[in-house]
Design a protein around this motif. Sequence first.
Motif, mmCIF file in Angstrom:
data_model
loop_
_atom_site.group_PDB
_atom_site.id
_atom_site.type_symbol
_atom_site.label_atom_id
_atom_site.label_comp_id
_atom_site.label_asym_id
_atom_site.label_seq_id
_atom_site.Cartn_x
_atom_site.Cartn_y
_atom_site.Cartn_z
ATOM 1 N N GLY A 1 -4.357 -3.388 3.448
ATOM 2 C CA GLY A 1 -4.732 -2.298 4.339
ATOM 3 C C GLY A 1 -4.489 -2.643 5.793
ATOM 4 N N ARG A 2 -4.935 -1.745 6.672
ATOM 5 C CA ARG A 2 -4.637 -1.885 8.099
ATOM 6 C C ARG A 2 -5.169 -3.188 8.680
ATOM 7 N NH1 ARG A 2 -3.048 -3.253 12.002
ATOM 8 N NH2 ARG A 2 -2.832 -2.239 14.030
ATOM 9 N N GLU A 3 -6.373 -3.600 8.266
ATOM 10 C CA GLU A 3 -6.977 -4.792 8.872
ATOM 11 C C GLU A 3 -6.386 -6.093 8.354
ATOM 12 O OE1 GLU A 3 -10.005 -3.724 5.574
ATOM 13 O OE2 GLU A 3 -8.194 -2.916 6.497
ATOM 14 N N ASP A 4 -5.511 -5.992 7.370
ATOM 15 C CA ASP A 4 -4.911 -7.195 6.784
ATOM 16 C C ASP A 4 -3.640 -7.640 7.497
ATOM 17 O OD1 ASP A 4 -6.841 -7.365 4.718
ATOM 18 O OD2 ASP A 4 -5.788 -5.799 3.616
ATOM 19 N N VAL A 5 -3.129 -6.824 8.425
ATOM 20 C CA VAL A 5 -1.854 -7.136 9.080
ATOM 21 C C VAL A 5 -1.952 -6.899 10.579
ATOM 22 C CG1 VAL A 5 -0.495 -6.580 7.028
ATOM 23 C CG2 VAL A 5 -0.959 -4.793 8.716
ATOM 24 N N GLU A 6 -1.065 -7.544 11.310
ATOM 25 C CA GLU A 6 -0.953 -7.272 12.738
ATOM 26 C C GLU A 6 -0.051 -6.076 12.988
ATOM 27 O OE1 GLU A 6 0.169 -10.581 15.131
ATOM 28 O OE2 GLU A 6 -1.271 -11.952 14.209
ATOM 29 N N ASN A 7 0.971 -5.927 12.139
ATOM 30 C CA ASN A 7 1.966 -4.878 12.334
ATOM 31 C C ASN A 7 1.992 -3.942 11.125
ATOM 32 O OD1 ASN A 7 3.280 -6.151 14.786
ATOM 33 N ND2 ASN A 7 3.549 -7.784 13.288
ATOM 34 N N PRO A 8 1.469 -2.728 11.265
ATOM 35 C CA PRO A 8 1.469 -1.788 10.129
ATOM 36 C C PRO A 8 2.857 -1.220 9.874
ATOM 37 C CG PRO A 8 0.618 -0.717 12.094
ATOM 38 C CD PRO A 8 0.838 -2.151 12.467
ATOM 39 N N LYS A 9 3.000 -0.501 8.752
ATOM 40 C CA LYS A 9 4.253 0.212 8.492
ATOM 41 C C LYS A 9 4.591 1.084 9.697
ATOM 42 C CE LYS A 9 2.407 1.937 4.712
ATOM 43 N NZ LYS A 9 2.165 2.732 3.498
ATOM 44 N N PRO A 10 5.860 1.163 10.108
ATOM 45 C CA PRO A 10 7.093 0.843 9.365
ATOM 46 C C PRO A 10 7.536 -0.619 9.428
ATOM 47 C CG PRO A 10 7.663 1.854 11.436
ATOM 48 C CD PRO A 10 6.163 1.912 11.351
ATOM 49 N N HIS A 11 6.741 -1.484 10.029
ATOM 50 C CA HIS A 11 7.066 -2.914 10.026
ATOM 51 C C HIS A 11 7.005 -3.423 8.583
ATOM 52 C CE1 HIS A 11 6.733 -7.216 11.024
ATOM 53 N NE2 HIS A 11 7.175 -6.907 12.231
ATOM 54 N N PRO A 12 7.812 -4.425 8.218
ATOM 55 C CA PRO A 12 7.792 -4.937 6.841
ATOM 56 C C PRO A 12 6.579 -5.802 6.504
ATOM 57 C CG PRO A 12 9.336 -6.198 8.165
ATOM 58 C CD PRO A 12 8.903 -5.031 9.015
ATOM 59 N N GLU A 13 5.785 -6.179 7.504
ATOM 60 C CA GLU A 13 4.681 -7.119 7.253
ATOM 61 C C GLU A 13 3.737 -6.698 6.126
ATOM 62 O OE1 GLU A 13 0.837 -9.245 9.406
ATOM 63 O OE2 GLU A 13 2.192 -8.032 10.628
ATOM 64 N N PRO A 14 3.302 -5.427 6.048
ATOM 65 C CA PRO A 14 2.374 -5.065 4.960
ATOM 66 C C PRO A 14 2.959 -5.312 3.573
ATOM 67 C CG PRO A 14 2.362 -3.384 6.658
ATOM 68 C CD PRO A 14 3.503 -4.302 6.983
ATOM 69 N N ILE A 15 4.229 -4.971 3.381
ATOM 70 C CA ILE A 15 4.867 -5.206 2.087
ATOM 71 C C ILE A 15 5.023 -6.704 1.841
ATOM 72 C CG2 ILE A 15 7.034 -4.963 0.796
ATOM 73 C CD1 ILE A 15 7.260 -2.144 1.895
#
Length: 210
Positions: free
Chosen positions: A128-142
Motif C-alpha cells: 500500500g501507500r505507506e509501504d513505498v516512497e514512490n507510488p504508482k506510476p513509479h515501479p517501486e510498488p510492484i
Amino acid sequence: MIILFDLDGTLIDSTEAILESFRVAYETQGDTVPESELIKAEIGHPLDAMFSTLGVAEERVWDYVDAYKMHYRTISCQKTVLLPNAREAVELASQYATLGVVTTKTAKYSIELLEHLGLMQHFEVLVGREDVENPKPHPEPIQKALEALPKGAKKIWMVGDTCMDMLSAKEANVIGIGVTCGYADEVNLINCTDYIHSNALEAVRFIANR
C-alpha cells in the motif's frame, strides 16, 4: 506465475466511501466540496496528490488527508463492494498463480477491506501507500511486492484500471493488462497497454491461456 491486482476500479468499488470521506474532509476544513466527477477523476492517485490536484494548498494537504482517513476508516467496509466478477477472478487466478495486491490505498485499510470481503486469504502480499516512497506510476510498488514473492516466475502480470498501473508495470518489466470497469478513460487506457479487457475475470481468463 504471479498476478498482481490493483484494488479500486479493478477488484472493488469504494466510490461511495471515497466521495463521502472527501466531503467530510472538506467540510471539516471549512472548505467547499468539489464536484463528485472531479474527485472520481483522481481516484487511483495517492490522497495527498488528489487533494493537491483539487486545489488544496500544499501546507494544508495533510490536514485534509488526516480528516479523510479519520472518516474513511469508520465507513470503508460497509460502503465498499466487490466489482462484478471480481471474486470469481481472484478465486480462478489463485488456482494457477501466486497473487498479490499493489494499491495506492493505505495497506492497513486495504487488508481490512479484503478480509471483510472474504478475499485476503488468496493474496500472498499487499503493498500500500505507506509501504513505498514512490507510488504508482513509479515501479517501486510492484518491485516491493515481487521482493516478497517467490523468485523465478516465468510470467508476471499486473491487472489494473489506470495508466498508472500500466506504466508502473512497464517500468518494472511486468506485463500490464488494463480493465475498463474502473475509473480511467478507456481511450487513454488503450494507449497505455497492449491488453485490454472488460473486467478482472476476463483478464484472468486471458492470462490462464497465455
